[in-house]
Design an enzyme around this catalytic site. Sequence first.
Site, mmCIF file in Angstrom:
data_model
loop_
_atom_site.group_PDB
_atom_site.id
_atom_site.type_symbol
_atom_site.label_atom_id
_atom_site.label_comp_id
_atom_site.label_asym_id
_atom_site.label_seq_id
_atom_site.Cartn_x
_atom_site.Cartn_y
_atom_site.Cartn_z
ATOM 1 N N GLY A 135 16.101 63.370 11.582
ATOM 2 C CA GLY A 135 14.744 63.092 11.992
ATOM 3 C C GLY A 135 14.098 64.203 12.808
ATOM 4 N N LEU A 154 15.392 58.303 4.721
ATOM 5 C CA LEU A 154 14.087 58.756 4.241
ATOM 6 C C LEU A 154 12.919 58.212 5.055
ATOM 7 C CD1 LEU A 154 14.683 58.533 0.384
ATOM 8 C CD2 LEU A 154 15.132 60.432 1.955
ATOM 9 N N LYS A 207 22.907 67.157 2.812
ATOM 10 C CA LYS A 207 21.639 67.351 3.517
ATOM 11 C C LYS A 207 21.262 68.826 3.617
ATOM 12 C CE LYS A 207 21.309 63.216 6.406
ATOM 13 N NZ LYS A 207 21.219 62.681 7.784
ATOM 14 N N ASN A 265 24.418 63.351 18.478
ATOM 15 C CA ASN A 265 25.564 62.839 19.232
ATOM 16 C C ASN A 265 25.913 63.798 20.368
ATOM 17 O OD1 ASN A 265 28.098 64.620 18.284
ATOM 18 N ND2 ASN A 265 26.728 64.298 16.539
ATOM 19 N N CYS A 277 21.636 74.334 32.275
ATOM 20 C CA CYS A 277 22.067 74.127 30.897
ATOM 21 C C CYS A 277 22.075 72.631 30.606
ATOM 22 C CB CYS A 277 23.433 74.760 30.651
ATOM 23 S SG CYS A 277 24.847 73.838 31.325
ATOM 24 N N CYS A 315 24.065 70.464 32.867
ATOM 25 C CA CYS A 315 23.472 70.164 34.176
ATOM 26 C C CYS A 315 22.665 68.870 34.124
ATOM 27 C CB CYS A 315 22.558 71.301 34.621
ATOM 28 S SG CYS A 315 23.369 72.888 34.907
ATOM 29 N N CYS A 336 20.626 55.777 15.914
ATOM 30 C CA CYS A 336 19.456 55.050 15.433
ATOM 31 C C CYS A 336 19.858 53.986 14.422
ATOM 32 C CB CYS A 336 18.446 56.015 14.836
ATOM 33 S SG CYS A 336 19.085 57.051 13.500
ATOM 34 N N CYS A 371 28.209 72.926 38.029
ATOM 35 C CA CYS A 371 28.316 72.708 36.585
ATOM 36 C C CYS A 371 29.543 73.436 36.039
ATOM 37 C CB CYS A 371 27.073 73.203 35.859
ATOM 38 S SG CYS A 371 27.156 73.060 34.059
ATOM 39 N N CYS A 381 27.932 76.245 33.160
ATOM 40 C CA CYS A 381 27.121 77.409 33.533
ATOM 41 C C CYS A 381 27.240 77.779 35.006
ATOM 42 C CB CYS A 381 25.642 77.149 33.193
ATOM 43 S SG CYS A 381 24.824 75.916 34.231
#
Length: 247
Positions: free
Chosen positions: A38, A68, A83, A128, A170, A173, A185, A242, A245
């Site tokens: 999407g 679709l 795809k 994900n 990043c 963070c 979805c 973090c 980073c």
Amino acid sequence: MDDSQLLRYSRHILLRQVDIAGQEKLLNARVLIIGLGGLGSPAAMYLAASGVGHLVIVDHDKVELTNLQRQIVHTTESIGQDKAASAARQLKALNPEITVTAINRRLEGAELTEQVRAADVVVDASDNFPTRFLLNAACVREETPLVSGAVVRFEGQVAVFRADLPDSPCYRCLYHETSEPDEPCAEFGVLAPVAGIVGSIQAAETLKLLLGLGETLTGRVLLLDALAMEWRELRLRKDPHCPVCGP
């Protein structure tokens, strides 16, 4: 550029901030897009139409009928196809002048690092957290700008992470790694145009990065509530602790 290109990209060239020099930057640019669902569908289509010279598109899934409703780069005839191959065909039909490299498998390890290193900008249109964390870590290592988007139900968010800038946070963070499941979805649903809005913003931020124009969403998270049609903006600071980073 030849006469055909001058005509194709004339509405970009009319913009004084872009002009011929800017369009040539786009023609010479390389963008890596992870996910052709999407978000990746509108992002890829606008980047192809805008004349980004080389798009590397990555998705390991096949097109299903349920896709679709929002994944507009695919058609009914694409059902059952990879795809990446489906999207590549549509993008080349839209703009046959660009190069499209389709990868129909997950990118991991050295292969992911190589593709991130080769890209001028990476677009995260995955669905994900494991993929997002993996991609973010690669972008931090290679100091490649990352344009991140997400959408679920009636809500969306967009952010830009610039590991090439010392003070930029990043993705790690913003979100800590967790064992909690994602909200796909398929389980919670998504209003189709919300994916289009967020994916289009990802394309716009990518073009701004490639052209060096305006103020990007670096250090900011843009949040959309489509039910109320309200936008909110969060300021995001670099996390000194973090693990990706930080020092």
